[in-house]
Design a protein around this motif. Structure first.
Motif, PDB file in Angstrom:
ATOM      1  N   HIS A  62       0.732  -0.915  -0.028  1.00 50.29           N
ATOM      2  CA  HIS A  62      -0.003  -0.001   0.063  1.00 50.29           C
ATOM      3  C   HIS A  62       0.887   1.333   0.164  1.00 50.29           C
ATOM      4  O   HIS A  62       1.704   1.291   0.779  1.00 50.29           O
ATOM      5  N   THR A  63       0.698   1.906  -1.025  1.00 46.48           N
ATOM      6  CA  THR A  63       1.491   3.334  -0.934  1.00 46.48           C
ATOM      7  C   THR A  63       0.773   4.446   0.051  1.00 46.48           C
ATOM      8  O   THR A  63      -0.470   4.738  -0.243  1.00 46.48           O
ATOM      9  N   PRO A  64       1.745   4.885   0.964  1.00 41.59           N
ATOM     10  CA  PRO A  64       0.768   5.930   1.875  1.00 41.59           C
ATOM     11  C   PRO A  64       0.719   7.158   1.082  1.00 41.59           C
ATOM     12  O   PRO A  64       1.644   7.573   0.238  1.00 41.59           O
ATOM     13  N   ARG A  65      -0.293   7.817   1.743  1.00 45.58           N
ATOM     14  CA  ARG A  65      -0.642   9.192   1.216  1.00 45.58           C
ATOM     15  C   ARG A  65       0.165  10.340   1.886  1.00 45.58           C
ATOM     16  O   ARG A  65      -0.436  10.531   3.019  1.00 45.58           O
ATOM     17  N   VAL A  66       1.190  10.571   1.729  1.00 46.30           N
ATOM     18  CA  VAL A  66       2.118  11.551   2.613  1.00 46.30           C
ATOM     19  C   VAL A  66       2.116  12.886   1.913  1.00 46.30           C
ATOM     20  O   VAL A  66       2.366  12.798   0.849  1.00 46.30           O
ATOM     21  N   HIS A  67       1.913  13.790   2.681  1.00 49.93           N
ATOM     22  CA  HIS A  67       1.970  15.022   2.179  1.00 49.93           C
ATOM     23  C   HIS A  67       2.877  15.945   3.056  1.00 49.93           C
ATOM     24  O   HIS A  67       3.266  15.436   4.280  1.00 49.93           O
ATOM     25  N   LYS A  68       3.397  17.061   2.708  1.00 47.39           N
ATOM     26  CA  LYS A  68       4.072  17.888   3.664  1.00 47.39           C
ATOM     27  C   LYS A  68       3.096  18.853   4.564  1.00 47.39           C
ATOM     28  O   LYS A  68       1.934  19.380   3.951  1.00 47.39           O
ATOM     29  N   ASN A  69       3.405  19.131   5.839  1.00 49.44           N
ATOM     30  CA  ASN A  69       2.395  19.897   6.709  1.00 49.44           C
ATOM     31  C   ASN A  69       2.746  21.291   6.473  1.00 49.44           C
ATOM     32  O   ASN A  69       3.898  21.399   5.631  1.00 49.44           O
ATOM     33  N   GLU A  70       2.441  22.192   7.490  1.00 51.67           N
ATOM     34  CA  GLU A  70       2.893  23.652   7.454  1.00 51.67           C
ATOM     35  C   GLU A  70       4.435  23.890   7.788  1.00 51.67           C
ATOM     36  O   GLU A  70       4.886  24.768   7.170  1.00 51.67           O
ATOM     37  N   ASN A  71       5.076  22.785   8.495  1.00 57.50           N
ATOM     38  CA  ASN A  71       6.335  22.854   8.768  1.00 57.50           C
ATOM     39  C   ASN A  71       7.430  22.366   7.655  1.00 57.50           C
ATOM     40  O   ASN A  71       8.490  22.239   7.936  1.00 57.50           O
ATOM     41  N   GLY A  72       6.867  21.652   6.772  1.00 57.01           N
ATOM     42  CA  GLY A  72       7.601  21.120   5.588  1.00 57.01           C
ATOM     43  C   GLY A  72       7.614  19.540   5.888  1.00 57.01           C
ATOM     44  O   GLY A  72       8.612  18.748   5.392  1.00 57.01           O
ATOM     45  N   ASP A  73       7.086  19.159   7.280  1.00 55.77           N
ATOM     46  CA  ASP A  73       7.289  17.811   7.485  1.00 55.77           C
ATOM     47  C   ASP A  73       6.474  16.827   6.909  1.00 55.77           C
ATOM     48  O   ASP A  73       5.186  17.286   6.538  1.00 55.77           O
ATOM     49  N   PRO A  74       6.727  15.545   6.468  1.00 53.42           N
ATOM     50  CA  PRO A  74       5.728  14.546   5.956  1.00 53.42           C
ATOM     51  C   PRO A  74       4.721  14.233   7.066  1.00 53.42           C
ATOM     52  O   PRO A  74       4.749  14.216   7.988  1.00 53.42           O
ATOM     53  N   GLU A  75       3.266  14.010   6.457  1.00 58.09           N
ATOM     54  CA  GLU A  75       2.510  13.987   7.390  1.00 58.09           C
ATOM     55  C   GLU A  75       1.337  13.142   6.472  1.00 58.09           C
ATOM     56  O   GLU A  75       0.980  13.264   5.472  1.00 58.09           O
ATOM     57  N   ASN A  76       0.679  12.042   7.178  1.00 51.53           N
ATOM     58  CA  ASN A  76       0.094  11.052   6.331  1.00 51.53           C
ATOM     59  C   ASN A  76      -1.574  11.693   6.477  1.00 51.53           C
ATOM     60  O   ASN A  76      -2.116  11.517   7.535  1.00 51.53           O
ATOM     61  N   LEU A  77      -2.091  12.351   5.608  1.00 50.76           N
ATOM     62  CA  LEU A  77      -3.417  12.764   5.708  1.00 50.76           C
ATOM     63  C   LEU A  77      -4.602  11.869   5.948  1.00 50.76           C
ATOM     64  O   LEU A  77      -5.372  12.204   6.609  1.00 50.76           O
ATOM     65  N   LEU A  78      -4.383  10.901   5.308  1.00 51.92           N
ATOM     66  CA  LEU A  78      -5.420   9.851   5.417  1.00 51.92           C
ATOM     67  C   LEU A  78      -5.491   9.387   6.795  1.00 51.92           C
ATOM     68  O   LEU A  78      -6.541   9.111   7.414  1.00 51.92           O
ATOM     69  N   GLY A  79      -4.416   9.212   7.386  1.00 51.12           N
ATOM     70  CA  GLY A  79      -4.371   8.876   9.133  1.00 51.12           C
ATOM     71  C   GLY A  79      -4.903   9.867   9.869  1.00 51.12           C
ATOM     72  O   GLY A  79      -5.376   9.703  10.762  1.00 51.12           O
ATOM     73  N   LYS A  80      -4.427  11.357   9.420  1.00 48.90           N
ATOM     74  CA  LYS A  80      -5.016  12.578  10.058  1.00 48.90           C
ATOM     75  C   LYS A  80      -6.612  12.488  10.231  1.00 48.90           C
ATOM     76  O   LYS A  80      -7.059  12.638  11.214  1.00 48.90           O
ATOM     77  N   ILE A  81      -7.017  12.200   8.855  1.00 44.63           N
ATOM     78  CA  ILE A  81      -8.631  12.327   8.810  1.00 44.63           C
ATOM     79  C   ILE A  81      -9.218  11.122   9.948  1.00 44.63           C
ATOM     80  O   ILE A  81     -10.378  11.357  10.395  1.00 44.63           O
ATOM     81  N   VAL A  82      -8.660  10.064   9.743  1.00 46.03           N
ATOM     82  CA  VAL A  82      -9.196   8.941  10.672  1.00 46.03           C
ATOM     83  C   VAL A  82      -9.010   9.377  12.211  1.00 46.03           C
ATOM     84  O   VAL A  82      -9.990   9.187  12.929  1.00 46.03           O
TER      85      VAL A  82
END
Length: 119
Positions: free
Chosen positions: A23-43
């Motif tokens: 499974h490819t994680p859906r990772v994006h950069k947050n406000e600080n430029g750090d990687p963040e899994n938005l799907l995990g954040k939604i859950v």
């Protein structure tokens, strides 16, 4: 066919071969430029909202808005029958205004005027 949802990590085929699903994680950069899994954040946020469900205050609706970097958006919701459809946009507007603008401003003013003291 019945509805069945499962997370499949590994499948063994009849001839003995193993198939691994990556499974490819859906990772994006947050406000600080750090990687963040938005799907995990939604859950995580959905679980926080569901935790407010109590005997005297049952969860009976939700709204999720996705904002995309190309300027588009997507909306998913379930509204309770107790809210008239014509009033939902104004109601949601006021909730968003209260929670995003007023609460943040109140927190900023409070932090500027007071300091936390541990006892």
């Amino acid at each position: 066919m019945t509805d069945f949802a499962a997370r499949v990590r590994r499948v063994r085929m009849k001839d003995g071969a193993d198939v691994h699903v990556l499974h490819t994680p859906r990772v994006h950069k947050n406000e600080n430029g750090d990687p963040e899994n938005l799907l995990g954040k939604i859950v995580q946020h959905a679980k926080q909202v569901v935790d407010f469900d109590t005997e005297g205050s049952r969860l009976d609706g939700f709204l999720i808005i996705g904002f995309f970097d190309d300027g588009s958006s997507s909306l998913s919701f379930r509204t309770p029958d107790r809210l008239p459809s014509a009033l939902i946009p104004a109601y949601v507007t006021e909730l968003v205004r209260r929670d995003t603008v007023v609460n943040r401003e109140a927190e900023r003013v409070f932090d500027a005027k007071f300091e936390w003291v541990e006892r």
